[in-house]
Design an enzyme around this catalytic site. Structure first.
Site, PDB file in Angstrom:
ATOM      1  N   PRO A 138      13.083  41.711  10.699  1.00 41.50           N
ATOM      2  CA  PRO A 138      12.804  40.265  10.694  1.00 41.50           C
ATOM      3  C   PRO A 138      13.936  39.393  10.173  1.00 41.50           C
ATOM      4  CG  PRO A 138      11.820  41.283   8.777  1.00 41.50           C
ATOM      5  CD  PRO A 138      12.468  42.404   9.558  1.00 41.50           C
ATOM      6  N   GLU A 139      15.109  39.969   9.936  1.00 37.62           N
ATOM      7  CA  GLU A 139      16.200  39.203   9.341  1.00 37.62           C
ATOM      8  C   GLU A 139      16.537  37.934  10.107  1.00 37.62           C
ATOM      9  OE1 GLU A 139      16.952  43.530   8.137  1.00 37.62           O
ATOM     10  OE2 GLU A 139      16.080  42.413   9.806  1.00 37.62           O
TER      11      GLU A 139
END
Length: 264
Positions: A138-139
């Site tokens: 999810p960066e």
């Protein structure tokens, strides 16, 4: 001895548990230091033949970096660290430690593996996941990118699948993870421990010498020309055939009995 992990040995299996469930087992520098120590300890222990890595609780295997503890602020906009500082950092030492281990590592996923946690799972040789586990990078959702773990994930996943993870940050199921190469097996949650234990027993019964040399050869031939790979592997095969374990294995096969490997 440890505060952020739990280390246990039984039946020739070392079980290392990330033990910060209140923080979804996120990776602080302190935890990484303890994890590296535990991995080295298991690797050096002649009574250990397999390593199982898991996380406390069923909420998360590992939620990735502790943003306050791993310097994410610098990555997001601070000064660029020099090469020497990067190589001395906890994340670098962690993700480069796995290929040097001499023993198989099984990741047991009873909880979600996201960001660096997914990279940690992917760094293991085998990944056994409960069927309700989710995986994600999810960066991108916070303006970052899975820079370091991309080196690990790209070794397991084809580019088209990898870019989907990186671009969207969406969570995928364990079953989808198996389809794209991030997960070895998906089992019902109630069967997770039994399957991990059974797999560890099967591997622990093999020759420690064969496992160590074979695992080392796997990583040694990466990205080398075919001729170099075959040359290296033939040399390793000749060396392995001369070990006491190989002689015992062949003798046991001919005598139709189970081998008694001693790790020599």
């Amino acid at each position: 001895m440890y505060e952020a992990i739990v280390y246990e040995v039984a039946d020739r299996v070392a079980r290392i548990t990330l033990n910060r469930p209140e923080a979804r087992n996120s990776l602080s520098d302190a935890m990484i230091g303890e994890l590296l120590d535990a991995l080295a300890r298991a690797d050096a222990d002649e009574d250990v033949r397999v390593i199982v890595l898991t996380g406390a609780g069923d909420r998360a295997f590992c939620a990735g970096a502790d943003l306050g503890g791993l310097g994410a602020k610098q990555e997001a906009g601070g000064s660029v660290a020099g090469a020497a500082a990067i190589r001395e950092s906890a994340p670098f030492r962690l993700f480069t430690a796995f290929p040097r281990l001499g023993k198989p590592v099984i990741a047991r996923l009873a909880g979600h593996a996201v960001a660096g946690g997914l990279g940690l799972a992917a760094a293991c040789d085998l990944v056994i996941a409960a069927d309700d586990v989710k995986l994600a990078t999810p960066e991108v959702n916070v303006g970052l990118w899975p820079m370091m773990i991309m080196a690990i994930i790209n070794r397991n996943v084809a580019p088209k699948h990898a870019f989907r993870l990186y671009y969207t940050g969406e969570r995928i199921t364990a079953a989808e993870g198996r389809e794209i190469g991030l997960v070895t097996e998906v089992v019902p949650r109630a069967e997770l421990d039994a399957r991990v234990d059974a797999l560890a027993r099967v591997i622990a019964a093999k020759s420690p010498v064969g496992l160590r040399k074979g695992r080392a050869a796997f990583f040694a031939i990466e990205n080398r020309p075919l001729e170099d790979q075959v040359e290296h592997l033939l040399g390793e095969l000749v060396a392995l055939a001369g070990t006491e374990d190989a002689k015992e294995g062949i003798t046991a096969f001919l005598e139709r009995r189970e081998p008694n490997f001693q790790g020599r």
